[in-house]
Scaffold this active site. Sequence first.
Site, PDB file in Angstrom:
ATOM      1  N   HIS A  18     -51.407 135.574  13.225  1.00  0.00           N
ATOM      2  CA  HIS A  18     -51.491 136.081  14.592  1.00  0.00           C
ATOM      3  C   HIS A  18     -51.996 137.526  14.624  1.00  0.00           C
ATOM      4  O   HIS A  18     -51.412 138.407  13.996  1.00  0.00           O
ATOM      5  CB  HIS A  18     -50.100 135.997  15.221  1.00  0.00           C
ATOM      6  CG  HIS A  18     -50.042 136.235  16.686  1.00  0.00           C
ATOM      7  ND1 HIS A  18     -49.059 137.008  17.279  1.00  0.00           N
ATOM      8  CD2 HIS A  18     -50.820 135.787  17.702  1.00  0.00           C
ATOM      9  CE1 HIS A  18     -49.226 137.015  18.585  1.00  0.00           C
ATOM     10  NE2 HIS A  18     -50.299 136.294  18.875  1.00  0.00           N
ATOM     11  N   HIS A  60     -55.392 143.078  22.914  1.00  0.00           N
ATOM     12  CA  HIS A  60     -54.596 142.080  23.613  1.00  0.00           C
ATOM     13  C   HIS A  60     -54.360 142.450  25.069  1.00  0.00           C
ATOM     14  O   HIS A  60     -54.603 141.658  25.976  1.00  0.00           O
ATOM     15  CB  HIS A  60     -53.252 141.883  22.917  1.00  0.00           C
ATOM     16  CG  HIS A  60     -52.346 140.917  23.626  1.00  0.00           C
ATOM     17  ND1 HIS A  60     -51.475 141.314  24.636  1.00  0.00           N
ATOM     18  CD2 HIS A  60     -52.192 139.583  23.501  1.00  0.00           C
ATOM     19  CE1 HIS A  60     -50.833 140.262  25.085  1.00  0.00           C
ATOM     20  NE2 HIS A  60     -51.235 139.190  24.420  1.00  0.00           N
TER      21      HIS A  60
END
Length: 269
Positions: A18, A60
């Site tokens: 991730h 993000h």
Amino acid sequence: MSQVPGSLPWPYPRWVAHRGAGKLAPENTLAAFKLGHAHGWRMFECDVKLSADGVPFLLHDATLERTTKGQGTAGQWPWAELARLDAGSWLAPAYAGEPIPTLQTIARFCLDHDSLLNIEIKPTPGTERQTGEVVAQAAAQLWQGAAVPPLLSSFQPESLQGAQAAAPKLPRALLLDSLWEGWLDTARRLDCVAVVCRYTLWDAALVARARAAGLRSLCYTVNDASAAQDLLALGLDGLITDRVDFFDPSQADSVAVNPHAARDVKRGT
């Protein structure tokens, strides 16, 4: 490059790191990818959005404050300004000065290090389709001739529509944090090859439903060994995790744990 229909062998590893290296290095930076690779990981997930002048880069959040020294909406800054920001010292002094990378930089790393990539299209609100189009076009060019293309995913159907129009041969996946009404029809309409659900959503019935529709099954972000074992038992095709120092990615069908791994990595979202 060709589409990766569900009836064909799945070309991606079962374990996916991730944001490069989970929480061990500054997320979505080249340093994170290098650290994840050093831990043996060969597929990574990252978030990509556009600068004000259309450069695909990794971040993000919609805003800069959490992971950089910048302020405000990231997509409103030109790339020349974003490139100057410190995206590492928020995590640890050792990473001070680590820059935000472009998608081009990460593509070069992956191609040079025999690694695969799941690109989450993470648009600044209001730029959903444009971001999908530009990111897909860039990915198609950067991975031209590669044996395995990147997997494009998004929570935003409009971004996947843009990707579908711009680079129809790149594989796409619909991200789901809930099973909202019409999700399966949307995945079919977008010619997706997979759905990537919050790990707590998966059960045997949902796996069977996805398989019946010709879709592969992936999950995010599982950091617990027991939960990971249950998901593997369901037959999931991909598990995205922060715990790159905890799970052994070479063990595709079972949970193998490094006994010296840190035990305090928080569950990702």
